[in-house]
Design a protein around this motif. Structure first.
Motif: not given
Length: 126
Positions: A17-19, A79-80
């Motif tokens: 997932q993003d973030g 991250r991402d």
């Protein structure tokens, strides 16, 4: 945000997932894990926009083996969808927050370009 349980079933969807995603690999019998757990939880409450997950290495032995987790606690930060850090051992709150700050400061387009260059170099050598 409270920590969430990560298993073989939800690992991939969580880290892709993003973030920023932080995962704590732990076991019930592990003394340092028991000391790190409250630190991880405390820091998770400061960073509500990020995902903090806990992976029970006993209940998820195949996942732990696939990720080559050899000592616990082990922290992995994504991250991402990109693995940015992997740290084994007990970590104080400030060190964990510093790691998060480093991830926040990264330009992920640059990181992806570096990864692509490395992979291209490895293919040329292979």
């Amino acid at each position: 945000m409270a920590t969430k349980e990560i298993t073989s079933e939800n690992f991939k969807s969580t880290v892709e997932q993003d973030g920023i995603v932080l995962l704590d690999f732990w076991a019930e019998w592990c003394g340092p894990c028991k000391r790190f757990g409250p630190i991880f939880e405390q820091v998770s409450e400061k960073y509500e926009n990020y995902t903090f997950g806990k992976v029970d290495t006993e209940a998820n032995q195949e996942l732990s083996a696939a990720l080559q987790v050899q000592s616990i606690p082990t922290l992995m930060m994504f991250r991402d969808g990109v693995l940015l850090a992997r740290e084994a051992g007990l970590m104080p709150p400030q060190a964990l927050e510093d790691l998060i700050a480093q991830a926040e400061a990264l330009n992920m387009d640059d990181v992806r370009a570096q990864i692509a260059e490395q992979q291209a170099g490895q293919q040329e050598q292979g």
